[in-house]
Design a protein around this motif. Structure first.
Motif, PDB file in Angstrom:
ATOM      1  N   PRO A  67       0.796  -1.227   0.000  1.00 44.97           N
ATOM      2  CA  PRO A  67       0.000   0.000   0.000  1.00 44.97           C
ATOM      3  C   PRO A  67       0.827   1.275   0.000  1.00 44.97           C
ATOM      4  O   PRO A  67       0.319   2.328  -0.353  1.00 44.97           O
ATOM      5  CB  PRO A  67      -0.822  -0.106   1.286  1.00 44.97           C
ATOM      6  N   ASN A  68       2.112   1.167   0.385  1.00 44.67           N
ATOM      7  CA  ASN A  68       2.924   2.385   0.448  1.00 44.67           C
ATOM      8  C   ASN A  68       3.776   2.547  -0.781  1.00 44.67           C
ATOM      9  O   ASN A  68       5.003   2.574  -0.689  1.00 44.67           O
ATOM     10  CB  ASN A  68       3.820   2.347   1.689  1.00 44.67           C
ATOM     11  N   HIS A  69       3.144   2.612  -1.952  1.00 48.82           N
ATOM     12  CA  HIS A  69       4.049   2.684  -3.090  1.00 48.82           C
ATOM     13  C   HIS A  69       4.559   4.091  -3.349  1.00 48.82           C
ATOM     14  O   HIS A  69       4.059   4.826  -4.169  1.00 48.82           O
ATOM     15  CB  HIS A  69       3.577   1.969  -4.350  1.00 48.82           C
TER      16      HIS A  69
ATOM     17  N   LEU B 237      10.027  -1.033  -5.577  1.00 45.77           N
ATOM     18  CA  LEU B 237      10.484  -1.711  -6.793  1.00 45.77           C
ATOM     19  C   LEU B 237       9.439  -2.667  -7.370  1.00 45.77           C
ATOM     20  O   LEU B 237       9.509  -3.019  -8.542  1.00 45.77           O
ATOM     21  CB  LEU B 237      11.771  -2.491  -6.507  1.00 45.77           C
ATOM     22  N   SER B 238       8.507  -3.112  -6.524  1.00 46.36           N
ATOM     23  CA  SER B 238       7.519  -4.096  -6.992  1.00 46.36           C
ATOM     24  C   SER B 238       6.123  -3.640  -6.618  1.00 46.36           C
ATOM     25  O   SER B 238       5.903  -3.201  -5.481  1.00 46.36           O
ATOM     26  CB  SER B 238       7.752  -5.451  -6.327  1.00 46.36           C
ATOM     27  N   LEU B 239       5.206  -3.766  -7.536  1.00 49.54           N
ATOM     28  CA  LEU B 239       3.806  -3.470  -7.225  1.00 49.54           C
ATOM     29  C   LEU B 239       2.994  -4.777  -7.297  1.00 49.54           C
ATOM     30  O   LEU B 239       3.547  -5.856  -7.157  1.00 49.54           O
ATOM     31  CB  LEU B 239       3.276  -2.377  -8.155  1.00 49.54           C
ATOM     32  N   TYR B 240       1.701  -4.653  -7.539  1.00 46.14           N
ATOM     33  CA  TYR B 240       0.827  -5.834  -7.432  1.00 46.14           C
ATOM     34  C   TYR B 240       0.909  -6.784  -8.622  1.00 46.14           C
ATOM     35  O   TYR B 240       0.558  -7.941  -8.525  1.00 46.14           O
ATOM     36  CB  TYR B 240      -0.629  -5.390  -7.269  1.00 46.14           C
ATOM     37  N   GLY B 241       1.340  -6.249  -9.766  1.00 45.46           N
ATOM     38  CA  GLY B 241       1.368  -7.069 -10.977  1.00 45.46           C
ATOM     39  C   GLY B 241       2.794  -7.395 -11.384  1.00 45.46           C
ATOM     40  O   GLY B 241       3.753  -6.762 -10.923  1.00 45.46           O
ATOM     41  N   ALA B 242       2.953  -8.386 -12.255  1.00 45.69           N
ATOM     42  CA  ALA B 242       4.271  -8.736 -12.793  1.00 45.69           C
ATOM     43  C   ALA B 242       4.116  -8.844 -14.305  1.00 45.69           C
ATOM     44  O   ALA B 242       3.522  -9.803 -14.802  1.00 45.69           O
ATOM     45  CB  ALA B 242       4.739 -10.062 -12.210  1.00 45.69           C
ATOM     46  N   HIS B 243       4.609  -7.838 -15.007  1.00 46.26           N
ATOM     47  CA  HIS B 243       4.357  -7.743 -16.449  1.00 46.26           C
ATOM     48  C   HIS B 243       5.691  -7.561 -17.174  1.00 46.26           C
ATOM     49  O   HIS B 243       6.158  -6.442 -17.370  1.00 46.26           O
ATOM     50  CB  HIS B 243       3.415  -6.558 -16.722  1.00 46.26           C
TER      51      HIS B 243
ATOM     52  N   ILE C 243      -7.638  -4.894 -14.392  1.00 45.28           N
ATOM     53  CA  ILE C 243      -7.022  -4.711 -13.081  1.00 45.28           C
ATOM     54  C   ILE C 243      -7.278  -3.299 -12.557  1.00 45.28           C
ATOM     55  O   ILE C 243      -7.479  -2.375 -13.334  1.00 45.28           O
ATOM     56  CB  ILE C 243      -5.483  -4.926 -13.083  1.00 45.28           C
ATOM     57  N   TRP C 244      -7.266  -3.192 -11.239  1.00 49.26           N
ATOM     58  CA  TRP C 244      -7.128  -1.849 -10.682  1.00 49.26           C
ATOM     59  C   TRP C 244      -5.763  -1.836 -10.017  1.00 49.26           C
ATOM     60  O   TRP C 244      -5.240  -2.886  -9.654  1.00 49.26           O
ATOM     61  CB  TRP C 244      -8.294  -1.504  -9.768  1.00 49.26           C
ATOM     62  N   THR C 245      -5.193  -0.655  -9.890  1.00 46.24           N
ATOM     63  CA  THR C 245      -3.777  -0.605  -9.555  1.00 46.24           C
ATOM     64  C   THR C 245      -3.506  -0.576  -8.050  1.00 46.24           C
ATOM     65  O   THR C 245      -2.453  -0.104  -7.620  1.00 46.24           O
ATOM     66  CB  THR C 245      -3.108   0.576 -10.279  1.00 46.24           C
ATOM     67  N   GLY C 246      -4.454  -1.070  -7.281  1.00 44.82           N
ATOM     68  CA  GLY C 246      -4.221  -1.318  -5.865  1.00 44.82           C
ATOM     69  C   GLY C 246      -4.302  -0.098  -4.969  1.00 44.82           C
ATOM     70  O   GLY C 246      -4.847   0.945  -5.344  1.00 44.82           O
ATOM     71  N   ASP C 247      -3.712  -0.263  -3.801  1.00 44.79           N
ATOM     72  CA  ASP C 247      -3.880   0.731  -2.730  1.00 44.79           C
ATOM     73  C   ASP C 247      -2.954   1.935  -2.900  1.00 44.79           C
ATOM     74  O   ASP C 247      -1.891   2.004  -2.288  1.00 44.79           O
ATOM     75  CB  ASP C 247      -3.623   0.080  -1.375  1.00 44.79           C
ATOM     76  N   ASN C 248      -3.388   2.871  -3.692  1.00 48.12           N
ATOM     77  CA  ASN C 248      -2.611   4.110  -3.826  1.00 48.12           C
ATOM     78  C   ASN C 248      -2.931   5.027  -2.640  1.00 48.12           C
ATOM     79  O   ASN C 248      -3.601   4.633  -1.692  1.00 48.12           O
ATOM     80  CB  ASN C 248      -2.911   4.773  -5.181  1.00 48.12           C
ATOM     81  N   LYS C 249      -2.464   6.245  -2.717  1.00 48.68           N
ATOM     82  CA  LYS C 249      -2.702   7.203  -1.634  1.00 48.68           C
ATOM     83  C   LYS C 249      -3.321   8.470  -2.217  1.00 48.68           C
ATOM     84  O   LYS C 249      -3.207   8.732  -3.418  1.00 48.68           O
ATOM     85  CB  LYS C 249      -1.371   7.577  -0.975  1.00 48.68           C
ATOM     86  N   SER C 250      -3.904   9.250  -1.352  1.00 52.47           N
ATOM     87  CA  SER C 250      -4.460  10.536  -1.811  1.00 52.47           C
ATOM     88  C   SER C 250      -3.307  11.531  -1.961  1.00 52.47           C
ATOM     89  O   SER C 250      -3.193  12.489  -1.198  1.00 52.47           O
ATOM     90  CB  SER C 250      -5.494  11.047  -0.812  1.00 52.47           C
TER      91      SER C 250
ATOM     92  N   CYS D 222      -4.962   7.621   3.114  1.00 53.98           N
ATOM     93  CA  CYS D 222      -4.867   9.052   3.487  1.00 53.98           C
ATOM     94  C   CYS D 222      -6.178   9.794   3.186  1.00 53.98           C
ATOM     95  O   CYS D 222      -7.040   9.287   2.484  1.00 53.98           O
ATOM     96  CB  CYS D 222      -3.794   9.824   2.746  1.00 53.98           C
ATOM     97  N   ASP D 223      -6.227  11.003   3.698  1.00 52.88           N
ATOM     98  CA  ASP D 223      -7.406  11.841   3.477  1.00 52.88           C
ATOM     99  C   ASP D 223      -7.274  12.598   2.169  1.00 52.88           C
ATOM    100  O   ASP D 223      -6.273  13.271   1.936  1.00 52.88           O
ATOM    101  CB  ASP D 223      -7.534  12.857   4.617  1.00 52.88           C
TER     102      ASP D 223
END
Ligand code: GLC
Length: 650
Positions: free
Chosen positions: A75-77, A82-88, A415-422, A454-455
């Protein structure tokens, strides 16, 4: 021209669906060694740019950093991740030479693209057991089409999935869900989908529904459908361990869960507490798990999002035991515990390598260590659903997208790109990822608009929605305990209504461009460099995109900005959708421009000699009136409109 090379004994991932003959010898790009794992090095020319890697961090041009394909619940990207939820693992090097590479390898794979040495690209992994595809073509776009031709056609969602969806982790009661719909309808904010996060379930058990809140779930779904709303429930990877829960009992009885080395069922804690992971790499277990979706489709559900399928692990009993032992050791010996040491051990309980090393899948009768095929889990969970839907719903499309993925999954869902932040930087990251995702076949894509963690702030949400207007998946989603971020929570609701309405006016265009891209192995989002390859300025642009074949977008992604600089590679028509429903149009010459964009405006640029269809706004996709089409752009231009019933499978 595609060449396929085999190294060692690769795992068959089914990413590629077209049979290709194996090439002999070594590829003529770079240097490859296989003595100590696989290592490919290539010396890049000064002007070479690198595109691709699907869902990954940083720029459209990937040069200058390091990326590791390792599906991660992260969630803290921030910038250093270096790695997110997908491997492409597909990239294109474009410059002095232009070629594409696909490394079909399901475990950790590192791409050092000018990080260690600015002119060297190194691709390496531990085991030299993989397929390497080398693709040559006249242009990057040509190579993308070639690649897409061998990995199979991208997933096609129902047309309603192009509407706006409202989501939040925290909607719990039937009344919570009804309120969201009522507020949207009352305020005339368009909406098609209502996402149901984990709290709709009973104790976070997959394929169950909280009976107190939804005593008659079918009736609830019909009530929503009558309001022209599609409820879209979440399904998580882990199956709760609980006697009497039939999915658990069936899976256990039939040996459908991932195993420890000693043959017992592997246990990992996720939202429901301890769970087992269905062994979706085993076709029999996959068919079994996929079949369970019918429990919800039979209640009228026609859309799902698959989550926690990296698979995410909060902890395992073994991990906790090791921590307890370490704690006891330190405490009992009377030595002072270095506070950071135990703290970081506790933090390391989640998604630990040790745990991924300790469980197995059954593949063709053999046990395969999870960490050797880690990046295939989310893919196969979504494949389980996709394959099952072909039987459950042979005629009608079902909405499906996933958090974790590997190339190949693009045939079954988005896909959705996961837990980003505001964060404003994540708005820009959202934009930058779109073309690389398309390169890898993922067309139905989108980010949590407004930011998940985040808010959020009113201006960030408005600006992000103005980008989301163009992404196939347009969903506002936020985390538990963050500031409420439904459009109706802010002052000046009419601004949100307006921005989301623009999306509905553009659906005939967006749907046509999506369908054409899917049916022709094309990209819906392209970097400017792919369309204007000879324009050196266009090659440098990292914050504008071509959307479909007729427009360019340049969203504002800076707080307090009242506009932005935009580069026009050719003359274009600036169109601003103004809050009073009218349009501001202005022909701008090729070159750099400062374009003012108010918070409640949506800008786009129509390419020279092109036009796009525009309809009257509607409050949901079912109410879009195609007879209201007008044409926006250059007079005399022609447009290829794609129309179908939006639901029949093709
Ligand atoms: C994960 C998902 C997020 C969801 C949450 C609760 O963090 O990525 O979208 O809201 O789990 O289910």
């Amino acid at each position: 021209m595609i060449r396929k090379y085999r190294f060692g004994t690769p795992f068959e991932t089914d990413a590629v669906v077209r049979e290709l003959p194996l090439s002999e010898g070594m590829p003529e790009v770079g240097t490859i060694t296989t003595e100590d794992g696989f290592c490919m090095t290539y010396t890049m020319a000064k002007q070479d740019m690198v595109y691709g890697l699907g869902e990954s961090n940083r720029g459209i041009n990937k040069r200058g950093y390091r990326y590791i394909s390792n599906c991660s619940d992260i969630p803290n990207h921030a910038e250093d991740i270096l790695s997110l939820y997908g491997a492409h693992n597909f990239l294109i090097l474009s410059g002095e030479k232009t070629f594409g590479l696909f490394i079909d390898y399901p475990s950790d794979l590192e791409f050092d693209i000018g990080f260690t040495r600015s002119d060297v690209m190194t691709i390496r992994c531990k085991r030299a057991d993989l397929y390497l595809y080398v693709l040559e073509g006249d242009s990057p776009l040509d190579i993308v089409r070639e690649f897409r031709g061998i990995i199979g056609r991208s997933y096609i969602p129902p047309r309603f999935a192009f509407g706006f969806g409202q989501s939040r982790w925290g909607y719990k009661t039937a009344e919570d869900f009804r309120t969201v719909v009522r507020k949207h309808r009352e305020n005339h904010i368009p909406m098609d989908m209502l996402y149901m996060d984990i709290d709709y379930m009973q104790g976070y058990k997959d394929f169950t529904v909280n009976p107190e809140e939804f005593p008659d779930f079918k009736a609830f779904v019909s009530e929503m459908k009558e309001a022209k709303i599609h409820p879209v429930p979440i399904i998580d990877a882990g199956v709760k361990i609980e006697d009497g829960y039939d999915v658990y009992e069936e899976g256990k009885r039939n040996g459908y869960f991932c195993k420890r080395e000693d043959g017992s069922d592997f246990e990992a804690a996720v939202w429901p507490g301890l769970t087992h992971f269905p062994d979706v790499l085993d076709p029999e277990a996959r068919a079994w798990f996929g079949g369970k979706y019918e429990r919800l489709t039979s209640a009228g559900i026609d859309g799902f999002w698959n989550d926690m399928n990296e698979p995410a692990i909060f902890y395992t009993p073994e991990g906790v035991e090791a921590l307890r032992e370490a704690y006891d050791r330190e405490l009992r010996t009377g030595r002072e515990i270095p506070p950071f040491a135990l703290g970081s051990m506790a933090a390391g309980l989640a998604n630990s390598r040790k745990d991924y090393d300790s469980f197995y899948h059954k593949v063709n009768g053999k046990m395969v260590r999870h960490s050797d095929v880690h990046n295939l889990y989310g893919y196969n969970m979504t494949r389980a659903a996709g394959e099952a839907f072909e039987k459950i719903s042979p005629d009608k499309r079902i909405l499906l997208f996933s958090r974790s993925s590997y190339i190949g999954m693009h045939r079954y869902g988005g896909i959705w790109t996961g837990d980003n932040k505001s964060w404003w930087s994540h708005l820009l990251l959202n934009l930058k990822m779109l073309p690389s995702l398309n390169m890898c076949g993922f067309l139905y894509v989108g980010a949590d608009l407004g930011g998940f963690g985040c808010d959020t702030t009113r201006d960030l949400l408005l600006r992000w929605l103005a980008l989301g207007v163009f992404t196939p998946l347009m969903r506002n989603h936020s985390a538990l305990d963050t500031r409420l971020q439904e459009a109706y929570q802010f002052e000046g609701i009419e601004d949100f209504r307006h921005v989301i309405s623009v999306r509905y006016r553009l659906i005939p265009y967006l749907y046509s461009e999506y369908m054409k891209a899917a049916l022709r192995d094309d990209m819906m989002f392209k970097p400017l460099a792919f369309v204007y390859p000879d324009d050196t300025m266009a090659r440098r642009v990292e914050d504008q995109l071509m959307v479909g074949n007729e427009i360019m977008i340049a969203p504002v992604y800076t707080q307090n900005a009242e506009g932005r600089y935009v580069y026009l590679p050719e003359e274009m028509l600036l169109v601003k959708f103004l809050p009073d429903g009218t349009l501001h149009t202005e022909q701008l010459p090729q070159g750099h421009h400062y374009v003012e964009v108010a918070l409640n405006e949506v800008p786009l640029f129509v390419r020279k000699k092109k036009c796009i269809p525009l309809v009257k706004a509607a409050e949901n996709t079912a109410d879009i009136d195609m007879s209201t089409i007008e044409w926006l752009g250059y007079s005399g231009a022609e447009y290829e409109l794609y129309e179908d019933d939006g639901i029949t499978r093709i």
